[in-house]
Design a protein around this motif. Structure first.
Motif, short mmCIF file in Angstrom:
data_model
loop_
_atom_site.label_atom_id
_atom_site.label_comp_id
_atom_site.label_asym_id
_atom_site.label_seq_id
_atom_site.Cartn_x
_atom_site.Cartn_y
_atom_site.Cartn_z
N GLN A 97 -7.74 3.20 -2.19
CA GLN A 97 -6.55 3.42 -3.00
C GLN A 97 -6.08 2.13 -3.67
OE1 GLN A 97 -3.36 5.78 -1.31
NE2 GLN A 97 -4.81 6.84 0.05
N TRP A 120 -3.90 2.69 -7.15
CA TRP A 120 -2.95 3.75 -6.83
C TRP A 120 -1.77 3.21 -6.03
CZ3 TRP A 120 -6.97 7.77 -4.73
CH2 TRP A 120 -7.78 8.20 -5.78
N TRP A 167 1.07 5.25 0.75
CA TRP A 167 -0.32 5.74 0.69
C TRP A 167 -0.34 7.21 0.31
CZ3 TRP A 167 -2.84 1.49 0.64
CH2 TRP A 167 -2.46 0.43 1.44
N ARG A 168 -1.27 7.59 -0.54
CA ARG A 168 -1.45 8.99 -0.90
C ARG A 168 -2.24 9.68 0.21
NH1 ARG A 168 -3.36 9.00 -7.24
NH2 ARG A 168 -1.62 7.77 -8.05
#
Length: 171
Positions: free
Chosen positions: A43, A48, A87-88
């Protein structure tokens, strides 16, 4: 003649620079990380989540075997241990396929997967060098909701391992 020598010298320099760079001590020229579902370092590499140095070397989360941290005990990558960083979480079912991507392929002892302090899966590496990518199908058991899986690649020919945390939304 003088111009030709400069051209030859430049060509030789360009040709041997990668060899020198990989031979220098302290230069990271390895290793591996979970690319799918995207680990925290993946990520970061994708931009991201705002991260530090790990953005440029997602494959470098290396530390002594036996740790249970996302950063592998590496202070340079401590932000990987911060569960509040944004965090995704990837939506998954109860079974997940984790794919490791390698930039340097060490002989492998095994791969381990943890939910909390519980090891949920282990896969033998056969003391062999893996192909460029390796995938494992892991059953998460009866958990649901947001979960963090710690994936560990234990190296057979060094005392180290590579660490990757993957955030999931199960169910």
């Amino acid at each position: 003649m003088k111009g030709k020598r400069k051209l030859v010298a430049a060509a030789v320099g360009v040709g041997i620079a990668p060899l020198i760079a990989t031979a220098l001590p302290g230069v990271a020229n390895a290793h591996g990380y979970v690319s799918s579902p995207p680990s925290r370092q993946a990520q970061c590499a994708q931009g991201w989540v705002s991260c530090g140095q790990i953005k440029w070397e997602p494959q470098s989360v290396e530390g002594p075997k036996g740790l249970r941290s996302c950063s592998g005990g590496n202070a340079r990558f401590a932000e990987l241990d911060d569960d509040n960083k944004g965090w995704r979480a990837t939506r998954v079912g109860r079974t997940v396929t984790f794919t490791w991507t390698f930039t340097a392929r060490h002989r492998t002892s095994n791969y381990e997967y943890y939910l909390g302090n519980q090891r949920i899966a282990v896969f033998s590496g056969g003391n062999t060098q893996p192909p460029p990518t390796v995938s494992h199908q892991v059953n998460l058991g009866g958990v649901s909701g947001r979960q963090k899986v710690l994936a560990i690649w234990n190296i057979a020919d060094t005392p180290n391992a590579f660490y990757a945390c993957v955030d999931l939304q199960v169910g």
